[in-house]
Design a protein around this motif. Structure first.
Motif, PDB file in Angstrom:
ATOM      1  N   GLN A  19       0.838  -1.193   0.000  1.00 19.19           N
ATOM      2  CA  GLN A  19       0.000   0.000   0.000  1.00 19.19           C
ATOM      3  C   GLN A  19       0.879   1.252   0.000  1.00 19.19           C
ATOM      4  O   GLN A  19       0.623   2.210  -0.740  1.00 19.19           O
ATOM      5  CB  GLN A  19      -0.913   0.022   1.241  1.00 19.19           C
ATOM      6  CG  GLN A  19      -1.866   1.203   1.274  1.00 19.19           C
ATOM      7  CD  GLN A  19      -2.481   1.401   2.648  1.00 19.19           C
ATOM      8  OE1 GLN A  19      -1.805   1.808   3.590  1.00 19.19           O
ATOM      9  NE2 GLN A  19      -3.767   1.097   2.762  1.00 19.19           N
ATOM     10  N   TRP A  29      -3.865   6.497  -5.921  1.00 20.89           N
ATOM     11  CA  TRP A  29      -4.728   6.819  -4.787  1.00 20.89           C
ATOM     12  C   TRP A  29      -6.180   6.583  -5.156  1.00 20.89           C
ATOM     13  O   TRP A  29      -6.604   6.824  -6.283  1.00 20.89           O
ATOM     14  CB  TRP A  29      -4.547   8.268  -4.323  1.00 20.89           C
ATOM     15  CG  TRP A  29      -5.459   8.641  -3.190  1.00 20.89           C
ATOM     16  CD1 TRP A  29      -6.547   9.453  -3.232  1.00 20.89           C
ATOM     17  CD2 TRP A  29      -5.365   8.179  -1.839  1.00 20.89           C
ATOM     18  NE1 TRP A  29      -7.144   9.536  -1.985  1.00 20.89           N
ATOM     19  CE2 TRP A  29      -6.432   8.767  -1.121  1.00 20.89           C
ATOM     20  CE3 TRP A  29      -4.488   7.324  -1.165  1.00 20.89           C
ATOM     21  CZ2 TRP A  29      -6.638   8.525   0.244  1.00 20.89           C
ATOM     22  CZ3 TRP A  29      -4.702   7.088   0.187  1.00 20.89           C
ATOM     23  CH2 TRP A  29      -5.754   7.683   0.870  1.00 20.89           C
ATOM     24  N   ALA A  30      -6.948   6.107  -4.197  1.00 21.83           N
ATOM     25  CA  ALA A  30      -8.397   5.962  -4.357  1.00 21.83           C
ATOM     26  C   ALA A  30      -9.020   6.162  -2.988  1.00 21.83           C
ATOM     27  O   ALA A  30      -8.407   5.837  -1.967  1.00 21.83           O
ATOM     28  CB  ALA A  30      -8.749   4.586  -4.909  1.00 21.83           C
ATOM     29  N   GLU A  31     -10.229   6.681  -2.962  1.00 26.22           N
ATOM     30  CA  GLU A  31     -10.872   6.964  -1.687  1.00 26.22           C
ATOM     31  C   GLU A  31     -12.051   6.025  -1.470  1.00 26.22           C
ATOM     32  O   GLU A  31     -12.760   5.677  -2.418  1.00 26.22           O
ATOM     33  CB  GLU A  31     -11.348   8.424  -1.639  1.00 26.22           C
ATOM     34  CG  GLU A  31     -11.816   8.866  -0.273  1.00 26.22           C
ATOM     35  CD  GLU A  31     -11.824  10.373  -0.119  1.00 26.22           C
ATOM     36  OE1 GLU A  31     -10.889  10.914   0.485  1.00 26.22           O
ATOM     37  OE2 GLU A  31     -12.787  11.016  -0.609  1.00 26.22           O
ATOM     38  N   ASN A  32     -12.230   5.612  -0.217  1.00 26.75           N
ATOM     39  CA  ASN A  32     -13.421   4.860   0.163  1.00 26.75           C
ATOM     40  C   ASN A  32     -14.027   5.532   1.393  1.00 26.75           C
ATOM     41  O   ASN A  32     -13.612   6.635   1.780  1.00 26.75           O
ATOM     42  CB  ASN A  32     -13.102   3.377   0.408  1.00 26.75           C
ATOM     43  CG  ASN A  32     -12.126   3.167   1.570  1.00 26.75           C
ATOM     44  OD1 ASN A  32     -11.793   4.101   2.313  1.00 26.75           O
ATOM     45  ND2 ASN A  32     -11.665   1.941   1.734  1.00 26.75           N
ATOM     46  N   ARG A  33     -14.999   4.887   2.001  1.00 27.43           N
ATOM     47  CA  ARG A  33     -15.689   5.505   3.149  1.00 27.43           C
ATOM     48  C   ARG A  33     -14.728   5.828   4.282  1.00 27.43           C
ATOM     49  O   ARG A  33     -14.805   6.881   4.905  1.00 27.43           O
ATOM     50  CB  ARG A  33     -16.791   4.572   3.655  1.00 27.43           C
ATOM     51  CG  ARG A  33     -17.537   5.112   4.882  1.00 27.43           C
ATOM     52  CD  ARG A  33     -18.733   4.247   5.211  1.00 27.43           C
ATOM     53  NE  ARG A  33     -18.361   2.919   5.640  1.00 27.43           N
ATOM     54  CZ  ARG A  33     -18.099   2.594   6.916  1.00 27.43           C
ATOM     55  NH1 ARG A  33     -18.150   3.525   7.858  1.00 27.43           N
ATOM     56  NH2 ARG A  33     -17.809   1.359   7.244  1.00 27.43           N
ATOM     57  N   TYR A  34     -13.774   4.924   4.530  1.00 29.84           N
ATOM     58  CA  TYR A  34     -12.848   5.110   5.651  1.00 29.84           C
ATOM     59  C   TYR A  34     -11.910   6.285   5.413  1.00 29.84           C
ATOM     60  O   TYR A  34     -11.673   7.106   6.304  1.00 29.84           O
ATOM     61  CB  TYR A  34     -12.046   3.830   5.876  1.00 29.84           C
ATOM     62  CG  TYR A  34     -12.912   2.617   6.109  1.00 29.84           C
ATOM     63  CD1 TYR A  34     -13.719   2.521   7.247  1.00 29.84           C
ATOM     64  CD2 TYR A  34     -12.941   1.562   5.201  1.00 29.84           C
ATOM     65  CE1 TYR A  34     -14.527   1.415   7.462  1.00 29.84           C
ATOM     66  CE2 TYR A  34     -13.745   0.451   5.412  1.00 29.84           C
ATOM     67  CZ  TYR A  34     -14.532   0.386   6.542  1.00 29.84           C
ATOM     68  OH  TYR A  34     -15.337  -0.706   6.742  1.00 29.84           O
ATOM     69  N   THR A  35     -11.368   6.384   4.195  1.00 30.30           N
ATOM     70  CA  THR A  35     -10.465   7.500   3.923  1.00 30.30           C
ATOM     71  C   THR A  35     -11.222   8.826   3.887  1.00 30.30           C
ATOM     72  O   THR A  35     -10.699   9.860   4.307  1.00 30.30           O
ATOM     73  CB  THR A  35      -9.724   7.292   2.594  1.00 30.30           C
ATOM     74  OG1 THR A  35     -10.673   7.163   1.523  1.00 30.30           O
ATOM     75  CG2 THR A  35      -8.859   6.034   2.649  1.00 30.30           C
ATOM     76  N   CYS A 176      -8.956  -1.742   2.627  1.00 31.69           N
ATOM     77  CA  CYS A 176      -8.014  -0.905   1.886  1.00 31.69           C
ATOM     78  C   CYS A 176      -8.694  -0.259   0.683  1.00 31.69           C
ATOM     79  O   CYS A 176      -9.317  -0.949  -0.136  1.00 31.69           O
ATOM     80  CB  CYS A 176      -6.820  -1.745   1.433  1.00 31.69           C
ATOM     81  SG  CYS A 176      -5.587  -0.781   0.516  1.00 31.69           S
ATOM     82  N   SER A 177      -8.528   1.044   0.543  1.00 30.81           N
ATOM     83  CA  SER A 177      -9.151   1.756  -0.575  1.00 30.81           C
ATOM     84  C   SER A 177      -8.481   1.423  -1.904  1.00 30.81           C
ATOM     85  O   SER A 177      -9.042   1.696  -2.971  1.00 30.81           O
ATOM     86  CB  SER A 177      -9.074   3.272  -0.335  1.00 30.81           C
ATOM     87  OG  SER A 177      -7.731   3.718  -0.340  1.00 30.81           O
TER      88      SER A 177
END
Length: 202
Positions: A19, A29-35, A176-177
């Motif tokens: 990562q 880079w990518a974003e998900n709910r956690y990030t 992990c995003s």
């Protein structure tokens, strides 16, 4: 110096070297709910102004730098007690962890403060949003050694410019995003994965 390592990268490396490399070597880079939740939390924290409450000064969004360890970053909150006891405070969206991922980041912040202000930082803290609780971290020689080893490993990995294989801890991949970009299952099926992983046992 133009090879300074972001302090936040240490948490990425401690969680999963692949990562770390995807983000800081391959610039993925990518974003998900956690990030997204983490980003919003830090925006709220960073928006606060410095203030004084009795003998404690609260400094927010403190810029940090270490020439010795080649680090740079921004600290969420620095508490200065009585003008001489410094406590770096990091805000995290999740909850306390058994592993040292978050503690390493706080210790690295302390190393920067020590170098910048010529003082000794004995403890740090992490405030966890999910459980609304603060964890105090004693900055022992053990955690300092672990942190310095992680810093050195990060610099070496960047210098090599090669992305390691996925972590053997498959449970970490779920949150992990970068899962879609990483494709860990595909690489784990590759017969060369074990050999390549050996190259990155730093």
């Amino acid at each position: 110096m133009d090879d300074l390592l972001p302090i936040s990268a240490l948490q990425h490396y401690s969680y999963c070297p692949r990562q770390f490399a995807l983000i800081h070597v391959d610039q993925v880079w990518a974003e998900n709910r956690y990030t997204a939740e983490g980003r919003i939390l830090h925006e709220r924290v960073d928006s606060g102004a410095a203030e004084q409450r009795r003998d404690v000064r609260f400094e927010r969004s403190v810029m940090l730098r270490s020439e010795l360890h080649r680090l740079t970053g921004k600290l969420d909150l620095l508490e200065v007690h009585g003008g001489e006891r410094y406590i770096p405070v990091e805000y995290k969206r999740g909850k306390p962890k058994i592993q040292d991922w978050d503690r390493i980041q706080v210790c690295a912040q302390a190393l920067c403060i020590e170098e910048m202000r010529s003082i000794r930082v004995e403890e740090g803290a992490i405030w966890y949003w999910e459980v609304r609780r603060r964890e105090v971290i004693e900055l022992t020689e053990e955690i300092r050694k672990v942190t310095i080893a992680a810093i050195e490993s990060c610099h070496r990995l960047i210098e090599r410019g090669v992305t390691p294989q996925p972590t053997v801890e498959e449970s970490r991949c779920r949150a992990c995003s970068l899962r879609d970009q990483c494709r860990p299952d595909r690489f784990r099926r590759d017969g060369s994965a074990h050999y390549t992983r050996k190259l990155f046992e730093l």
